[in-house]
Design a protein around this motif. Structure first.
Motif, PDB file in Angstrom:
ATOM      1  N   SER A  13       0.817  -1.222   0.192  1.00 49.90           N
ATOM      2  CA  SER A  13      -0.022   0.165  -0.095  1.00 49.90           C
ATOM      3  C   SER A  13       0.896   1.115  -0.030  1.00 49.90           C
ATOM      4  N   GLY A  14       1.931   1.347   0.604  1.00 48.43           N
ATOM      5  CA  GLY A  14       2.804   2.321   1.050  1.00 48.43           C
ATOM      6  C   GLY A  14       3.636   2.631  -0.454  1.00 48.43           C
ATOM      7  N   HIS A  15       4.091   1.374  -0.866  1.00 45.79           N
ATOM      8  CA  HIS A  15       4.599   1.393  -2.205  1.00 45.79           C
ATOM      9  C   HIS A  15       3.793   2.002  -3.375  1.00 45.79           C
ATOM     10  N   THR A  16       2.553   1.670  -3.365  1.00 46.28           N
ATOM     11  CA  THR A  16       1.734   2.290  -4.336  1.00 46.28           C
ATOM     12  C   THR A  16       1.472   3.638  -4.286  1.00 46.28           C
ATOM     13  N   LYS A  17       1.318   4.271  -2.749  1.00 44.02           N
ATOM     14  CA  LYS A  17       1.052   5.452  -2.684  1.00 44.02           C
ATOM     15  C   LYS A  17       2.196   6.576  -2.920  1.00 44.02           C
ATOM     16  N   ALA A  18       3.584   5.892  -2.869  1.00 40.95           N
ATOM     17  CA  ALA A  18       4.503   6.653  -3.075  1.00 40.95           C
ATOM     18  C   ALA A  18       4.933   6.790  -4.565  1.00 40.95           C
ATOM     19  N   PHE A  19       4.452   5.686  -5.435  1.00 40.17           N
ATOM     20  CA  PHE A  19       4.510   5.762  -6.748  1.00 40.17           C
ATOM     21  C   PHE A  19       3.466   6.886  -7.334  1.00 40.17           C
ATOM     22  N   LEU A  20       2.264   6.865  -6.608  1.00 39.90           N
ATOM     23  CA  LEU A  20       1.419   7.872  -7.017  1.00 39.90           C
ATOM     24  C   LEU A  20       1.847   9.371  -6.910  1.00 39.90           C
ATOM     25  N   LEU A  21       2.289   9.749  -5.901  1.00 37.01           N
ATOM     26  CA  LEU A  21       3.000  10.843  -5.274  1.00 37.01           C
ATOM     27  C   LEU A  21       4.114  11.232  -6.471  1.00 37.01           C
ATOM     28  N   ALA A  22       4.634  10.291  -6.733  1.00 33.76           N
ATOM     29  CA  ALA A  22       5.895  10.556  -7.685  1.00 33.76           C
ATOM     30  C   ALA A  22       5.304  10.749  -9.037  1.00 33.76           C
ATOM     31  N   ALA A  23       4.387  10.102  -9.317  1.00 33.55           N
ATOM     32  CA  ALA A  23       3.775  10.425 -10.793  1.00 33.55           C
ATOM     33  C   ALA A  23       3.012  11.644 -10.804  1.00 33.55           C
ATOM     34  N   LYS A  24       2.291  12.277  -9.590  1.00 34.55           N
ATOM     35  CA  LYS A  24       1.728  13.530  -9.419  1.00 34.55           C
ATOM     36  C   LYS A  24       2.840  14.591  -9.731  1.00 34.55           C
ATOM     37  N   THR A  25       4.131  14.568  -9.286  1.00 33.38           N
ATOM     38  CA  THR A  25       5.311  15.480  -9.368  1.00 33.38           C
ATOM     39  C   THR A  25       6.009  15.468 -10.722  1.00 33.38           C
ATOM     40  N   ARG A  26       5.824  14.569 -11.423  1.00 32.01           N
ATOM     41  CA  ARG A  26       6.538  14.536 -12.881  1.00 32.01           C
ATOM     42  C   ARG A  26       5.661  15.080 -13.884  1.00 32.01           C
ATOM     43  N   PRO A  27       6.330  15.457 -14.979  1.00 32.37           N
ATOM     44  CA  PRO A  27       5.673  15.774 -16.220  1.00 32.37           C
ATOM     45  C   PRO A  27       4.807  14.632 -16.698  1.00 32.37           C
ATOM     46  N   ILE A  32       2.760   8.886 -17.055  1.00 31.24           N
ATOM     47  CA  ILE A  32       1.850   8.057 -17.521  1.00 31.24           C
ATOM     48  C   ILE A  32       2.619   6.598 -17.696  1.00 31.24           C
ATOM     49  N   PRO A  33       3.819   6.637 -18.106  1.00 29.44           N
ATOM     50  CA  PRO A  33       4.482   5.303 -18.119  1.00 29.44           C
ATOM     51  C   PRO A  33       5.101   4.783 -16.789  1.00 29.44           C
ATOM     52  N   LEU A  34       5.108   5.743 -15.952  1.00 30.66           N
ATOM     53  CA  LEU A  34       5.309   5.276 -14.503  1.00 30.66           C
ATOM     54  C   LEU A  34       3.973   4.865 -13.953  1.00 30.66           C
ATOM     55  N   LEU A  35       2.853   5.284 -14.228  1.00 31.94           N
ATOM     56  CA  LEU A  35       1.515   4.627 -13.665  1.00 31.94           C
ATOM     57  C   LEU A  35       1.411   3.358 -14.437  1.00 31.94           C
ATOM     58  N   PHE A  36       1.657   3.196 -15.544  1.00 35.32           N
ATOM     59  CA  PHE A  36       1.545   1.939 -16.501  1.00 35.32           C
ATOM     60  C   PHE A  36       2.450   0.790 -15.695  1.00 35.32           C
ATOM     61  N   HIS A  37       3.649   1.135 -15.184  1.00 33.26           N
ATOM     62  CA  HIS A  37       4.774   0.416 -14.526  1.00 33.26           C
ATOM     63  C   HIS A  37       3.978  -0.277 -13.225  1.00 33.26           C
ATOM     64  N   VAL A  38       3.562   0.846 -12.452  1.00 36.15           N
ATOM     65  CA  VAL A  38       2.898   0.656 -11.059  1.00 36.15           C
ATOM     66  C   VAL A  38       1.674  -0.324 -11.329  1.00 36.15           C
ATOM     67  N   LEU A  39       1.139  -0.040 -12.252  1.00 37.15           N
ATOM     68  CA  LEU A  39      -0.008  -1.053 -12.512  1.00 37.15           C
ATOM     69  C   LEU A  39       0.079  -2.356 -12.847  1.00 37.15           C
ATOM     70  N   GLU A 111      -5.387  10.322 -16.468  1.00 37.67           N
ATOM     71  CA  GLU A 111      -4.300  10.786 -17.349  1.00 37.67           C
ATOM     72  C   GLU A 111      -4.890  10.182 -18.827  1.00 37.67           C
ATOM     73  N   MET A 112      -5.281   9.091 -18.839  1.00 32.78           N
ATOM     74  CA  MET A 112      -5.760   8.398 -20.289  1.00 32.78           C
ATOM     75  C   MET A 112      -6.631   9.322 -20.751  1.00 32.78           C
ATOM     76  N   ALA A 113      -7.506   9.796 -20.001  1.00 28.01           N
ATOM     77  CA  ALA A 113      -8.725  10.431 -20.546  1.00 28.01           C
ATOM     78  C   ALA A 113      -8.164  11.806 -21.295  1.00 28.01           C
ATOM     79  N   ASN A 114      -7.218  12.461 -20.625  1.00 28.67           N
ATOM     80  CA  ASN A 114      -6.659  13.521 -21.027  1.00 28.67           C
ATOM     81  C   ASN A 114      -5.762  13.773 -22.057  1.00 28.67           C
ATOM     82  N   LEU A 115      -5.338  12.261 -22.573  1.00 33.43           N
ATOM     83  CA  LEU A 115      -4.505  12.383 -23.830  1.00 33.43           C
ATOM     84  C   LEU A 115      -5.265  12.623 -24.920  1.00 33.43           C
TER      85      LEU A 115
END
Length: 149
Positions: A13-27, A32-39, A111-115
């Motif tokens: 759970s912490g791992h997933t939340k950390a990746f979510l936070l990292a994805a929000k701070t990146r361009p 999007i590739p980071l979120l795909f990897h987490v998924l 993110e996918m809807a905004n592409l």
């Protein structure tokens, strides 16, 4: 065993939340590739956890009928309290994990809807989002079955 599995679940759970936070701070090009990897990693982790939970549940069912834990725990109230606390800790961890995965799928779908143009990975991501939601559904049904037992 319940406490150890709850710790594993809290970690994921912490791992997933950390990746979510990292994805929000990146361009967006990187997020999007980071979120795909987490998924993808979340799907694999959920499948492994389901198998581990099923093995553990099967052991408990077999041992419970053999040792008659219910009668044994009735004679030892302090152990019954510990068992209930461990199980409550486990359920809290599962709730936290489910919220993290739902937040992951929500962010990825936004993110996918905004592409502006379709991504080649979009179809794969949509399938993986569905797979995560199905695994969470299976996991919750399994946990209800375990609670009934």
């Amino acid at each position: 065993m319940e406490k150890a599995m709850a710790s594993l679940i809290h970690g994921q759970s912490g791992h997933t939340k950390a990746f979510l936070l990292a994805a929000k701070t990146r361009p967006k090009e990187e997020s999007i590739p980071l979120l795909f990897h987490v998924l993808q990693s979340s799907n694999l982790w959920l499948e492994a956890m389901m198998m581990l939970l099923w093995i553990n549940f099967s052991r408990i069912k077999g041992m419970a009928s053999f040792f008659e834990w219910e009668n044994d725990l009735a004679k030892k109230p302090e152990q019954a309290v510990q068992a209930v606390e461990a199980y409550r800790h486990f359920w809290t961890a599962m709730y936290s994990l489910a919220l993290a995965f739902l937040e992951l799928t929500e962010q990825l779908m936004l993110e996918m809807a905004n592409l502006h143009r379709p991504s080649p990975d979009r179809r794969l991501a949509e399938q993986q989002v569905i797979q995560v939601l199905e695994l969470l559904d299976d996991l919750s049904r399994f946990l209800l079955r375990k609670a009934e037992f």
